[in-house]
Design a protein around this motif. Structure first.
Motif, PDB file in Angstrom:
ATOM      1  N   SER A  99     -36.138  11.266 -38.633  1.00  0.00           N
ATOM      2  CA  SER A  99     -36.246   9.981 -37.936  1.00  0.00           C
ATOM      3  C   SER A  99     -37.263  10.076 -36.797  1.00  0.00           C
ATOM      4  O   SER A  99     -37.105  10.875 -35.873  1.00  0.00           O
ATOM      5  N   ASN A 100     -38.279   9.248 -36.896  1.00  0.00           N
ATOM      6  CA  ASN A 100     -39.319   9.216 -35.869  1.00  0.00           C
ATOM      7  C   ASN A 100     -38.718   8.845 -34.514  1.00  0.00           C
ATOM      8  O   ASN A 100     -39.103   9.394 -33.476  1.00  0.00           O
ATOM      9  N   THR A 101     -37.754   7.937 -34.513  1.00  0.00           N
ATOM     10  CA  THR A 101     -37.114   7.482 -33.275  1.00  0.00           C
ATOM     11  C   THR A 101     -36.407   8.640 -32.579  1.00  0.00           C
ATOM     12  O   THR A 101     -36.538   8.826 -31.362  1.00  0.00           O
ATOM     13  N   ILE A 102     -35.657   9.412 -33.332  1.00  0.00           N
ATOM     14  CA  ILE A 102     -34.932  10.556 -32.762  1.00  0.00           C
ATOM     15  C   ILE A 102     -35.936  11.584 -32.226  1.00  0.00           C
ATOM     16  O   ILE A 102     -35.779  12.094 -31.123  1.00  0.00           O
ATOM     17  N   ARG A 103     -36.964  11.883 -33.022  1.00  0.00           N
ATOM     18  CA  ARG A 103     -37.977  12.863 -32.572  1.00  0.00           C
ATOM     19  C   ARG A 103     -38.623  12.401 -31.276  1.00  0.00           C
ATOM     20  O   ARG A 103     -38.774  13.178 -30.340  1.00  0.00           O
ATOM     21  N   MET A 108     -27.240  21.851 -34.373  1.00  0.00           N
ATOM     22  CA  MET A 108     -27.216  20.821 -35.399  1.00  0.00           C
ATOM     23  C   MET A 108     -27.112  19.444 -34.759  1.00  0.00           C
ATOM     24  O   MET A 108     -26.395  19.276 -33.766  1.00  0.00           O
ATOM     25  N   LEU A 109     -27.813  18.478 -35.332  1.00  0.00           N
ATOM     26  CA  LEU A 109     -27.720  17.087 -34.891  1.00  0.00           C
ATOM     27  C   LEU A 109     -27.163  16.280 -36.053  1.00  0.00           C
ATOM     28  O   LEU A 109     -27.648  16.404 -37.169  1.00  0.00           O
ATOM     29  N   ASP A 132     -31.634  18.170 -37.540  1.00  0.00           N
ATOM     30  CA  ASP A 132     -30.825  17.092 -38.097  1.00  0.00           C
ATOM     31  C   ASP A 132     -30.184  17.600 -39.388  1.00  0.00           C
ATOM     32  O   ASP A 132     -30.810  18.351 -40.134  1.00  0.00           O
ATOM     33  N   ILE A 133     -28.953  17.201 -39.640  1.00  0.00           N
ATOM     34  CA  ILE A 133     -28.284  17.653 -40.864  1.00  0.00           C
ATOM     35  C   ILE A 133     -28.802  16.900 -42.090  1.00  0.00           C
ATOM     36  O   ILE A 133     -29.157  17.502 -43.088  1.00  0.00           O
ATOM     37  N   MET A 134     -28.857  15.577 -41.988  1.00  0.00           N
ATOM     38  CA  MET A 134     -29.241  14.768 -43.136  1.00  0.00           C
ATOM     39  C   MET A 134     -30.746  14.557 -43.193  1.00  0.00           C
ATOM     40  O   MET A 134     -31.286  13.726 -42.470  1.00  0.00           O
ATOM     41  N   MET A 135     -31.422  15.352 -44.026  1.00  0.00           N
ATOM     42  CA  MET A 135     -32.867  15.202 -44.206  1.00  0.00           C
ATOM     43  C   MET A 135     -33.198  15.360 -45.684  1.00  0.00           C
ATOM     44  O   MET A 135     -32.490  16.066 -46.401  1.00  0.00           O
ATOM     45  N   PRO A 136     -34.278  14.721 -46.109  1.00  0.00           N
ATOM     46  CA  PRO A 136     -34.690  14.890 -47.512  1.00  0.00           C
ATOM     47  C   PRO A 136     -35.257  16.300 -47.750  1.00  0.00           C
ATOM     48  O   PRO A 136     -35.607  16.982 -46.802  1.00  0.00           O
ATOM     49  N   ARG A 137     -35.340  16.686 -48.982  1.00  0.00           N
ATOM     50  CA  ARG A 137     -35.910  17.960 -49.428  1.00  0.00           C
ATOM     51  C   ARG A 137     -35.100  19.174 -48.988  1.00  0.00           C
ATOM     52  O   ARG A 137     -34.485  19.826 -49.797  1.00  0.00           O
ATOM     53  N   LEU A 138     -35.080  19.475 -47.708  1.00  0.00           N
ATOM     54  CA  LEU A 138     -34.348  20.647 -47.206  1.00  0.00           C
ATOM     55  C   LEU A 138     -33.465  20.132 -46.084  1.00  0.00           C
ATOM     56  O   LEU A 138     -33.976  19.700 -45.053  1.00  0.00           O
ATOM     57  N   ASP A 139     -32.145  20.139 -46.268  1.00  0.00           N
ATOM     58  CA  ASP A 139     -31.287  19.567 -45.225  1.00  0.00           C
ATOM     59  C   ASP A 139     -31.107  20.535 -44.045  1.00  0.00           C
ATOM     60  O   ASP A 139     -31.592  21.666 -44.077  1.00  0.00           O
ATOM     61  N   GLY A 140     -30.406  20.077 -43.034  1.00  0.00           N
ATOM     62  CA  GLY A 140     -30.235  20.863 -41.821  1.00  0.00           C
ATOM     63  C   GLY A 140     -29.489  22.165 -42.041  1.00  0.00           C
ATOM     64  O   GLY A 140     -29.786  23.180 -41.415  1.00  0.00           O
ATOM     65  N   TYR A 141     -28.504  22.149 -42.941  1.00  0.00           N
ATOM     66  CA  TYR A 141     -27.743  23.361 -43.214  1.00  0.00           C
ATOM     67  C   TYR A 141     -28.652  24.420 -43.841  1.00  0.00           C
ATOM     68  O   TYR A 141     -28.633  25.581 -43.470  1.00  0.00           O
ATOM     69  N   GLN A 142     -29.450  23.985 -44.822  1.00  0.00           N
ATOM     70  CA  GLN A 142     -30.358  24.912 -45.499  1.00  0.00           C
ATOM     71  C   GLN A 142     -31.413  25.441 -44.521  1.00  0.00           C
ATOM     72  O   GLN A 142     -31.721  26.625 -44.518  1.00  0.00           O
TER      73      GLN A 142
END
Length: 130
Positions: A17-21, A87-88, A59-69
């Protein structure tokens, strides 16, 4: 540890998210931190060796590679094992927190975060890593 102590601390913010960044960047810049932004896990992994951040927010929820990975990959690397990863997430579930701990995260912040919670986390973890 006051804001003076945050001067020069390198913080990486990984969020799709651009807003969060942007908001994280503004808060951290005001405190004197050096900010490295990444849009996702791949972007972050490409930048981490160049910048060697003191603290990483992911961030946890991201496309391609999530936060956990992403967290798991950072923590598996001997060079970055000691780098605090926070973690966010917009979800404040027990399961998410537990899963974050399992991949080695050092803390868990719920979005939307405030300037205070963000800077407090940096203060706590930057001093631990230093």
């Amino acid at each position: 540890m006051d804001n003076e102590a945050l001067k020069g601390v390198k913080v990486m913010v990984i969020d799709d998210s651009n807003t969060i960044r942007r908001s994280a960047e503004i808060f951290l810049n005001q405190a004197g931190c050096e900010v490295i932004l990444a849009q996702d896990g791949f972007d972050a992994l490409a930048k981490i060796t160049d910048h060697e951040p003191d603290v990483v927010f992911v961030d946890i929820m991201m496309p391609r590679l999530d936060g956990y990975q992403t967290c798991s990959l950072i923590k598996r690397n001997a060079r970055y094992r000691g780098t605090p990863v926070i973690m966010l997430s917009s979800k404040d579930g027990l399961f998410d927190r537990a899963r974050g701990r399992m991949v080695g995260s050092d803390e868990y912040l719920t979005k939307p975060f405030t300037k205070d919670t963000l800077l407090t986390a940096v203060r706590e973890h930057a001093s631990a890593g230093a």
